[in-house]
Design a protein around this motif. Structure first.
Motif: not given
Ligand code: ADP
Length: 356
Positions: A133-140
């Motif tokens: 459920r991590l969002n894209k920004v956190a993933e990056e």
């Protein structure tokens, strides 16, 4: 009848273990928010089952210690309650390092994940639950952190923007998810070890029950432990929940000792059947049979008809129904299997005979 008591000294107050009455009062169990922690295995020996995982981990941990390097990032996946958080804790304890626990929904803003990464110390473990459920920004933000132990931060705007590389201590990320398929490819690729946790066998769950009973000073026979294990849907969290419920019944309605009869009668009253299905599971199967001729039917339709959240159906009910062969997943939706019909004591349409 063997009465098993096996206190491993896992954080239970001494006084409570030495009381004359061997049953821990239900109210103490119920409202004790350290309950989960007190029964959580803290080392490989008390972590029951998952032997393939434990063997691999023991070697990985030993190698990391010999090389004096942090562990590779690891991803554990599988239905809830199978021991993903617990194994992460065991790993931290075996490595003698701290573990920071968080979950993806708590890392909504960039500063949440940056803050936690910057507060880590060398060798520490960061555990992220529900990592799918991590969002894209956190993933990056996580990619360079996982790969090079750096944070890439941008300061300023448009043309004057600069990227700062901030070094991070070497940490190990342990991710847990019920849905490995929903993880993005780049994130999945950054884990050095990916392991699926399996449902537990009845023997393993009986050991879980006996161990928990020992810690909580609940008297139980081996047969009683097996009776609970059989209805625990292959899941230690459920086994631990049921033993508390059955201990309540044993205390109030019987002589305080859980044997096979006490366990079976209590679980019948709780409407947990011999397969471990509860009322929601049976309602799900009955709904598909009664309203949709056994399926296939879409998950959203099922969830709406049962007034349940799609995620609860997918994460909590379905995995065991699929594994037990009572439900089937097809490209057009969910279908009750012949075994599912038999379990509910119903006949498949093909067995009912046609009028024409
Ligand atoms: P998950 O993170 O997969 O949802 P947890 O690690 O929180 O599951 O485990 C749920 C409960 O089950 C914990 O309270 C723990 O005590 C128990 N448990 C999990 N795995 C084991 C195991 N292998 N042996 C004994 N108890 C276990």
């Amino acid at each position: 009848m063997a009465i098993i008591s096996d206190n491993e000294g896992l954080g239970i107050k001494k006084g409570s273990m030495q009381k004359k009455n061997p049953i821990v009062k239900p109210e103490n169990i119920e409202y004790d928010n350290t309950f989960e922690n007190s029964i959580r295995p803290k080392n490989f020996d008390s972590y029951i089952g998952q032997s393939a995982l434990k063997e691999t981990l023991k070697i990985t941990l030993e190698a990391a210690k010999l090389r004096e390097k942090p562990l590779d990032h690891m991803l554990f996946y599988g239905p809830p309650g199978l021991g993903k958080t617990t194994i992460a804790g065991v790993i931290a304890a075996q490595m003698g390092v701290e573990m920071r626990i968080t979950s993806a929904p708590a890392l909504e803003r960039p500063r949440d994940i940056i803050g936690i990464l910057m507060s880590l110390k060398g060798g520490e473990i960061l555990f992220i639950d529900e990592i799918h459920r991590l969002n894209k920004v956190a993933e990056e933000i996580l990619y360079p952190a996982m790969e090079d132990f750096t944070l890439d931060m941008t300061t300023g705007k448009s043309q004057t923007a600069k990227t700062l590389r901030v070094p991070l201590p070497k940490f190990t990320l342990i991710g847990a998810t019920t849905k490995a398929g929903e993880l993005s490819g780049p994130l999945r690729d950054r884990f050095g070890m990916i392991h699926r946790l399996e449902f537990y066998t009845c023997d393993e769950l009986a050991q879980v029950v006996l161990r928990t009973a020992g810690i909580l000073d609940i008297k139980i026979s081996e047969e009683g432990a097996y009776a609970i294990a059989r209805r625990s849907r292959g899941t230690p969290r459920i086994a631990n929940r049921l033993i508390k419920r059955v201990a309540d019944f044993a205390l109030v309605k019987y002589d305080g000792v859980i044997d096979e009869t006490v366990a079976n009668e209590s679980l019948d009253i709780l409407k947990i059947d011999e397969f471990g299905l509860d009322t929601t599971d049976r309602a799900l199967l009955s709904l598909i049979i009664d309203k949709y001729d056994g399926g296939p039917v879409g998950i959203e339709t099922i969830a709406a008809a049962l007034s349940e959240d799609v995620r609860t159906i997918e994460d909590v009910c379905e995995p065991y129904l699929l594994q037990a062969g009572l439900l089937q997943r097809t490209p057009r939706g969910r279908k009750v299997s012949p075994e599912g019909y038999r379990h509910l004591g119903m006949k498949m349409p093909s067995e009912q005979g046609r009028l024409f």
